[in-house]
Scaffold this motif. Structure first.
Motif, PDB file in Angstrom:
ATOM      1  N   PRO A 269       0.815  -1.223   0.000  1.00 58.44           N
ATOM      2  CA  PRO A 269       0.000   0.000   0.000  1.00 58.44           C
ATOM      3  C   PRO A 269       0.850   1.276   0.000  1.00 58.44           C
ATOM      4  O   PRO A 269       1.855   1.352   0.719  1.00 58.44           O
ATOM      5  N   ASP A 270       0.410   2.275  -0.818  1.00 52.64           N
ATOM      6  CA  ASP A 270       1.149   3.536  -0.941  1.00 52.64           C
ATOM      7  C   ASP A 270       1.357   4.231   0.395  1.00 52.64           C
ATOM      8  O   ASP A 270       2.395   4.839   0.633  1.00 52.64           O
ATOM      9  N   GLU A 271       0.335   4.149   1.271  1.00 50.82           N
ATOM     10  CA  GLU A 271       0.468   4.875   2.550  1.00 50.82           C
ATOM     11  C   GLU A 271       1.606   4.305   3.403  1.00 50.82           C
ATOM     12  O   GLU A 271       2.192   5.018   4.216  1.00 50.82           O
ATOM     13  N   ILE A 272       1.943   3.039   3.189  1.00 48.98           N
ATOM     14  CA  ILE A 272       3.094   2.470   3.929  1.00 48.98           C
ATOM     15  C   ILE A 272       4.397   2.896   3.233  1.00 48.98           C
ATOM     16  O   ILE A 272       5.342   3.333   3.876  1.00 48.98           O
ATOM     17  N   LEU A 273       4.414   2.781   1.888  1.00 47.83           N
ATOM     18  CA  LEU A 273       5.638   3.133   1.143  1.00 47.83           C
ATOM     19  C   LEU A 273       6.033   4.591   1.340  1.00 47.83           C
ATOM     20  O   LEU A 273       7.210   4.924   1.411  1.00 47.83           O
ATOM     21  N   ASN A 274       5.032   5.468   1.408  1.00 48.75           N
ATOM     22  CA  ASN A 274       5.333   6.909   1.504  1.00 48.75           C
ATOM     23  C   ASN A 274       5.240   7.461   2.919  1.00 48.75           C
ATOM     24  O   ASN A 274       5.225   8.676   3.102  1.00 48.75           O
ATOM     25  N   LYS A 275       5.186   6.577   3.899  1.00 50.48           N
ATOM     26  CA  LYS A 275       5.024   7.040   5.274  1.00 50.48           C
ATOM     27  C   LYS A 275       6.235   7.873   5.712  1.00 50.48           C
ATOM     28  O   LYS A 275       7.379   7.488   5.479  1.00 50.48           O
ATOM     29  N   GLN A 276       5.936   9.023   6.314  1.00 53.70           N
ATOM     30  CA  GLN A 276       7.033   9.926   6.679  1.00 53.70           C
ATOM     31  C   GLN A 276       7.658   9.594   8.024  1.00 53.70           C
ATOM     32  O   GLN A 276       8.804   9.925   8.285  1.00 53.70           O
ATOM     33  N   SER A 277       6.884   8.932   8.896  1.00 59.50           N
ATOM     34  CA  SER A 277       7.452   8.551  10.196  1.00 59.50           C
ATOM     35  C   SER A 277       7.900   7.082  10.118  1.00 59.50           C
ATOM     36  O   SER A 277       7.713   6.420   9.106  1.00 59.50           O
ATOM     37  N   GLY A 278       8.468   6.576  11.208  1.00 58.21           N
ATOM     38  CA  GLY A 278       8.953   5.194  11.235  1.00 58.21           C
ATOM     39  C   GLY A 278       7.834   4.174  11.039  1.00 58.21           C
ATOM     40  O   GLY A 278       6.671   4.443  11.349  1.00 58.21           O
ATOM     41  N   LEU A 279       8.178   3.000  10.528  1.00 57.46           N
ATOM     42  CA  LEU A 279       7.177   1.966  10.274  1.00 57.46           C
ATOM     43  C   LEU A 279       6.906   1.157  11.540  1.00 57.46           C
ATOM     44  O   LEU A 279       7.815   0.935  12.341  1.00 57.46           O
ATOM     45  N   THR A 280       5.660   0.706  11.702  1.00 53.64           N
ATOM     46  CA  THR A 280       5.355  -0.203  12.812  1.00 53.64           C
ATOM     47  C   THR A 280       5.896  -1.582  12.428  1.00 53.64           C
ATOM     48  O   THR A 280       6.262  -1.808  11.266  1.00 53.64           O
ATOM     49  N   LYS A 281       5.883  -2.492  13.374  1.00 52.95           N
ATOM     50  CA  LYS A 281       6.400  -3.843  13.122  1.00 52.95           C
ATOM     51  C   LYS A 281       5.615  -4.505  11.972  1.00 52.95           C
ATOM     52  O   LYS A 281       6.184  -5.116  11.066  1.00 52.95           O
ATOM     53  N   GLU A 282       4.279  -4.324  12.014  1.00 49.48           N
ATOM     54  CA  GLU A 282       3.413  -4.932  11.002  1.00 49.48           C
ATOM     55  C   GLU A 282       3.690  -4.319   9.621  1.00 49.48           C
ATOM     56  O   GLU A 282       3.716  -5.020   8.611  1.00 49.48           O
ATOM     57  N   GLU A 283       3.890  -3.007   9.629  1.00 46.34           N
ATOM     58  CA  GLU A 283       4.141  -2.341   8.339  1.00 46.34           C
ATOM     59  C   GLU A 283       5.481  -2.789   7.748  1.00 46.34           C
ATOM     60  O   GLU A 283       5.604  -2.976   6.538  1.00 46.34           O
ATOM     61  N   PHE A 284       6.474  -2.978   8.599  1.00 47.38           N
ATOM     62  CA  PHE A 284       7.781  -3.424   8.105  1.00 47.38           C
ATOM     63  C   PHE A 284       7.666  -4.835   7.505  1.00 47.38           C
ATOM     64  O   PHE A 284       8.263  -5.132   6.466  1.00 47.38           O
TER      65      PHE A 284
END
Ligand SMILES: [Fe+2]
Ligand SMILES: [Fe+2]
Length: 479
Positions: A269-284
């Motif tokens: 998902p784009d919102e994960i790829l373009n996230k400006q803050s650090g990723l959560t464990k699930e997002e990583f």
């Protein structure tokens, strides 16, 4: 003012030690560039070639930069093909006096000529690189749009054809895309630009590695032969025993793999790829899937079985040494990672770090290479060799970029080899009025003041446009 002048007249002037600059490009009737607009012609031969191509006269655009000088450095005024010699002093009162007063001399010296030739070369490669870059970008954009529209299908043959054209261009010189520096790389198009950059950097490195590997092995094979007596025999043996690490078809597949390495990101998902803050464990966990899961799925869906492309997509984030952190997938040992996948991983890190993203600024290429050396070079010999190929092939100081000297002067890079530079400001960053001699910065330089100040970041010409001298500004305007 645009005036046609006969080639025969130009030949006469140049044969008598005069010089000519047309101020505009001269093409043959079938569109081949015979003479670029800013080249200062000092030899008759080039004019004879133009004449032999069926051109009887050429336009000299004095309103831009076209000019004729006789053997004494006097400006030659063109009046309906009638040549009037104006002494250098009087020339300052002619219509071109503004241009002439701002240049260091009416009769360009060798240093000026050398800079001009290099600037023309940079301008031409930049134009070509820009066109090819945009073509490649269209190709990867189409792949991504097709995957999104069809749920995973794209035209692999079309990508292969486009990448072949790209590789051909990339292998002509030393990474021609480095001439574009970061000027056109906006972070909005990161995924597209990143695919092309990793392909360009990776291809340059793998080709360099391949050539050196082949030469080294050939030399070893030759040196071990006791029956090789003469240099001639040695050469023929060398040719026979030449042994490349990768063969042309494999190199093509490897470049294609570099181009497609992050294909699986289309499914993140784009919102994960373009996230400006650090990723959560699930997002990583989701991002990690772009290689060994999503990428793998897309290859399967499109029937792509090539093992090199597969390895690049699966393993370009795998560990390159024991217990390297944040690497995936874990199912492969670092000793099993093929050389071309290691190159992909280093090119990937280099591009990610030197690119501007929505959440970070670009890092100076020198610092990035230093960091790569610190992290990987001591871990294993192969990584050390790759990093050496890396430095040699990508050119840390791209032509057309700007660096700082230790004395505070700013210099424009004419060639990444050296690098070969021309300073254009004084120590207080005021634009120099004259063109100084360009020079090569070498590690053995005795004048410490003229070494590169690595603590200060490289700039792009756009960042310092207002203080650029007119001869560099012109390149920026034209490209
Ligand atoms: Fe990736
Ligand atoms: Fe990547």
């Amino acid at each position: 003012m645009n005036t046609e002048i006969s080639i025969d007249n130009l030949i006469k002037i140049v044969a008598a030690d005069g010089k000519v600059k047309t101020g505009m490009d001269v093409y043959s009737t079938n569109g081949v560039l015979l003479l670029a607009k800013d080249v200062l012609v000092e030899k008759v031969k080039i004019l004879e070639i133009i004449r032999d191509a069926g051109i009887s006269s050429v336009p000299i655009d004095t309103a831009i930069d076209g000019c004729l000088w006789d053997d004494n450095g006097n400006l030659v005024k063109i009046n309906s093909d009638e040549l009037v010699h104006i002494p250098a002093f009087d020339a300052q009162n002619t219509a071109r006096s503004v241009d002439l007063q701002t240049s260091d001399s009416i009769f360009p010296d060798m240093a000026t000529n050398e800079i001009e030739m290099k600037l023309v070369e940079i301008e031409e490669i930049k134009k070509q690189a820009f066109l090819k870059y945009n073509k490649a970008k269209k190709s990867i954009k189409k792949v991504i749009a097709d995957i999104k529209a069809t749920g995973g299908r794209f035209d692999f043959d079309e990508v292969e054809a486009n990448v072949s054209v790209l590789i051909e261009f990339l292998t002509v010189g030393d990474n021609p895309f480095s001439y574009l520096t970061q000027e056109i790389f906006s972070y909005d198009d990161y995924l597209y630009n990143h695919s092309i950059n990793v392909c360009a950097i990776g291809t340059a490195v793998v080709n360099r590695f391949n050539t050196h590997f082949s030469n080294t092995v050939s030399n070893l094979l030759c040196d071990n032969r006791s029956d090789v007596d003469t240099p001639f025999e040695k050469k023929s043996e060398q040719q026979q025993n030449s042994f490349a690490c990768y063969y042309p078809d494999e190199l093509k597949d490897i470049s294609l793999g570099f181009f497609l390495h992050d294909l699986g990101k289309v499914m993140v998902p784009d919102e994960i790829l373009n996230k400006q803050s650090g990723l959560t464990k699930e997002e990583f966990i989701e991002v990690k899937k772009h290689s060994y899961e999503y990428g793998a799925r897309l290859l399967e869906k499109n029937g792509i079985k090539n093992s090199m492309i597969k390895n690049i997509i699966y393993y370009h984030h795998a560990a390159l040494y024991e217990r390297e952190e944040k690497c995936y997938p874990l199912a492969i040992k670092h000793t099993q990672i093929p050389l071309y996948v290691r190159i992909c991983k280093l090119a990937d890190i280099y591009d990610a770090m030197t690119s501007k993203r929505c959440y970070k600024e670009a890092i100076n290429p020198i610092s990035v290479v230093t960091q790569l050396f610190r992290k990987y070079a001591k871990k294993d010999k192969i990584l050390q060799y790759i990093l050496h190929s890396f430095v040699k092939s990508i050119g840390i100081y791209p032509p057309g970029s700007i660096l700082f000297l230790r004395n505070g002067q700013m210099a424009y890079v004419l060639d990444s080899k050296g690098p070969f530079v021309v300073p254009f400001t004084d120590e207080q960053e005021n634009t120099l009025k004259s063109k100084p001699d360009p020079f090569i910065i070498s590690a053995s330089e005795s004048d410490q003041a003229k070494m590169i100040d690595n603590r200060r970041s490289l700039k792009t010409p756009k960042d310092v446009y207002t203080i650029l001298p007119s001869y560099i500004k012109r390149i920026i305007r034209n490209t």
